[in-house]
Design an enzyme around this catalytic site. Structure first.
Site, PDB file in Angstrom:
ATOM      1  N   ASN A   1       0.857  -1.193   0.000  1.00  0.00           N
ATOM      2  CA  ASN A   1       0.000   0.000   0.000  1.00  0.00           C
ATOM      3  C   ASN A   1       0.889   1.238   0.000  1.00  0.00           C
ATOM      4  OD1 ASN A   1      -1.839   2.031   0.454  1.00  0.00           O
ATOM      5  ND2 ASN A   1      -2.813   1.072   2.225  1.00  0.00           N
TER       6      ASN A   1
ATOM      7  N   CYS B   1     -21.727  -2.634  -1.684  1.00  0.00           N
ATOM      8  CA  CYS B   1     -20.520  -2.375  -2.469  1.00  0.00           C
ATOM      9  C   CYS B   1     -20.874  -1.530  -3.691  1.00  0.00           C
ATOM     10  CB  CYS B   1     -19.850  -3.680  -2.912  1.00  0.00           C
ATOM     11  SG  CYS B   1     -20.837  -4.640  -4.081  1.00  0.00           S
TER      12      CYS B   1
END
Length: 441
Positions: free
Chosen positions: A165, A264
Site C-alpha cells: 500500500n 458495495c
C-alpha cells in the site's frame, strides 16, 4: 477336477491381462490429464514460461508470426514517427483492479518497455465481473497474477511488481524512489498512471508526483458504474488533484465512514474498459508525441456524452509542492522569448463583400477571455463543479511577483505592444497604397 487344456488356459490368462492393461492405461491417461492441468496452473502461479523468445528489434514485416506488424503499421501510415521508441518507455500503474489491469494489458500488447505495478489487494471471485483476471488466480496478489499473465501476453515487456500500500510512510518512500530510479536506464520514469478507487491513494500519488515534478494521469469510474473520466496532470501547468478536491473531501467527510456492511459499489466491464482505453490512448499520444493529449475527458454512458476540459492550477492549493511547481512554471513561461515575425504574407486579405477596405466590426460589449485567463471554475459545456472552492487570501510574499518576474512581464507586454503598432502601421500603409491605386484607375 478335470485339467484345463494348456492352450485354453494361456488364452484366458492373456485376455485377463489385456483387460487389466487397458484399465490401467485409461486410469493413467486420466491421471496424466489431471497432472497436466495442475502443472500448467502451477506454472502460471509460480514459474510463468513465455510462449516465445524475446524480440530484439521491432519489424514491420507483415507475416502471421510477427506480433508487431499491426503496431508498426502506424509508423508506415504516418500516424507515429518512430513507434519503436515505445520500447524505451517506463510507465508505473498504481492500482491493478478493474481499470488498472486492463491498462497494463493494453500497454503490454502495445510493446511498452517496462511496467511497474503497485497494488496490495488479492484477486477474488467477486472480481470476475471485470476483465483480465481468471477464476484460477483467486487468492493470488493482483500484481503477481497480473505479472504472470502479462509475461505470457508479451515476453518483451519488463514487469516489476510491488505488493504493498503506497499510502504508508515506508511504502510511500519506496514509491517515490521508483519514480526517480525505476526506468530502464535506472533514471526517472516517463509517466505514472493512477487507477485507484479511493481519495487517500490518489493524494499519495499526487504528493509524490508534485514532489518529483512528475507528469501523471488520473482515472476513475463512478460508484454507479455508468460514468468515468481521465485527467492529465502536469505539476505547475494544470490543476493537481489537491487543487480542486472532490465534494466529499471538501466537506470534511472521511470517505472510509461512507462504506456500509454488505453494500458495495457497482462495476461494469464496459465502463472500465472505455476508461482504460481513453487512458492508454492518451498515454500513447503523450509518450510517442502524436495527436493531441487531452487534459480531461469524461464519459457518461447513459447519454454517450464525452466532455473535454482543461483545469488551471489553484493558486491557493493546499499542497506546498504544487505552489512551488506553479511558481517554477510561471518563471519558465515569463522567461520564454517572444518570436515576432514582421513579414507579411503575399496572399490577398479576405474582404467583406460590402466593404472594399477590409474593415471589420468587432463587438466589444463583452471582453474576450483567452485560454490563459480561464480559472479552475471555468468548465466546458455540460460540466459543473459540485461546489465553488473557497478563495483564500495569499500572503503577498507568495502571491506577488518578484522583481525579476515583474521586469520580464513588462518586457513581454512592451514587445506585444510594439508588434501591434508595427502591424497597424503596415496595414495603414497597405490601405494608402490601395487608395492611390484606386485613384489612378
Amino acid at each position: 477336477m478335470t485339467e484345463q487344456p494348456v492352450d485354453k488356459y494361456v488364452e484366458d490368462l492373456t485376455s485377463r491381462l489385456e483387460k487389466a492393461i487397458d484399465n490401467l492405461s485409461g486410469q493413467k491417461h486420466d491421471d496424466s490429464i489431471d497432472n497436466h492441468i495442475r502443472d500448467s496452473q502451477r506454472s502460471v502461479k509460480n514459474k510463468p514460461v513465455p510462449y516465445r523468445e524475446k524480440i530484439s528489434k521491432l519489424s514491420a514485416e507483415v507475416v502471421d508470426s510477427n506480433p508487431y506488424s499491426r503496431l508498426m503499421a502506424l509508423q508506415r501510415m504516418g500516424i507515429v514517427q518512430d513507434y519503436e521508441k515505445i520500447r524505451e518507455k517506463t510507465v508505473a500503474v498504481v492500482g491493478v483492479g478493474g481499470v488498472g489491469s486492463v491498462v497494463a494489458e493494453m500497454l503490454t500488447r502495445c510493446g511498452i518497455g517496462k511496467l511497474i505495478l503497485f497494488d496490495y489487494d488479492k484477486v477474488e471471485i467477486a472480481n470476475m465481473n471485470r476483465l483480465f483476471y481468471q477464476p484460477d488466480q483467486a487468492g493470488l496478489s493482483k500484481v503477481d497474477a497480473a505479472r504472470d499473465t502479462l509475461i505470457h501476453v508479451n515476453p518483451d515487456v519488463q514487469i516489476e511488481v510491488h505488493n504493498f500500500n503506497i499510502t504508508t510512510m515506508d511504502n510511500f518512500d519506496t514509491f517515490v524512489g521508483r519514480i526517480r530510479n525505476g526506468s530502464l536506464t535506472n533514471g526517472k520514469i516517463d509517466l505514472v498512471l493512477s487507477c485507484v478507487d479511493n481519495f487517500e491513494a490518489r493524494m499519495a500519488v499526487n504528493m509524490a508526483c508534485n514532489e518529483e515534478n512528475q507528469i501523471w494521469m488520473e482515472s476513475g469510474v463512478s460508484e454507479n458504474a455508468v460514468s468515468g473520466h481521465i485527467q492529465y496532470i502536469e505539476p505547475g501547468k494544470t490543476a493537481c488533484f489537491a487543487c480542486v478536491p472532490p465534494l466529499v473531501v471538501a466537506s470534511n467527510i472521511d470517505e472510509r465512514t461512507l462504506k456500509r456492511e454488505g453494500v458495495c459499489a457497482a462495476s461494469l466491464p464496459t465502463t472500465m474498459a472505455v476508461v482504460a482505453g481513453f487512458l492508454v490512448m492518451n498515454t500513447l499520444k503523450f509518450l510517442l508525441h502524436f495527436g493531441e493529449v487531452s487534459h480531461y475527458v469524461g464519459y457518461n454512458a447513459l447519454a454517450d456524452f464525452f466532455p473535454r476540459h482543461s483545469i488551471k492550477p489553484n493558486p491557493t492549493c493546499e499542497d506546498s509542492h504544487c505552489l512551488i511547481r506553479q511558481k517554477e512554471y510561471q518563471n519558465k513561461k515569463s522567461s520564454e522569448t517572444i518570436d515576432i515575425d514582421f513579414q507579411t504574407t503575399e496572399e490577398e486579405p479576405i474582404v467583406h463583400e460590402d466593404n472594399e477596405w477590409g474593415i471589420e466590426l468587432v463587438d466589444e460589449s463583452e471582453p474576450a477571455t483567452t485560454t490563459d485567463e480561464k480559472t479552475s471554475s471555468d468548465v466546458a459545456e455540460g460540466l459543473k463543479f459540485a461546489y465553488e472552492p473557497v478563495k483564500k487570501e495569499v500572503e503577498s510574499k507568495e502571491a506577488g511577483n518578484t522583481d525579476r518576474e515583474t521586469a520580464e512581464n513588462a518586457k513581454n507586454d512592451a514587445l506585444l505592444k510594439l508588434k501591434d503598432i508595427l502591424l497597424e502601421a503596415d496595414m495603414m500603409k497597405k490601405m494608402e497604397e490601395k487608395n492611390q491605386l484606386t485613384k489612378k484607375h
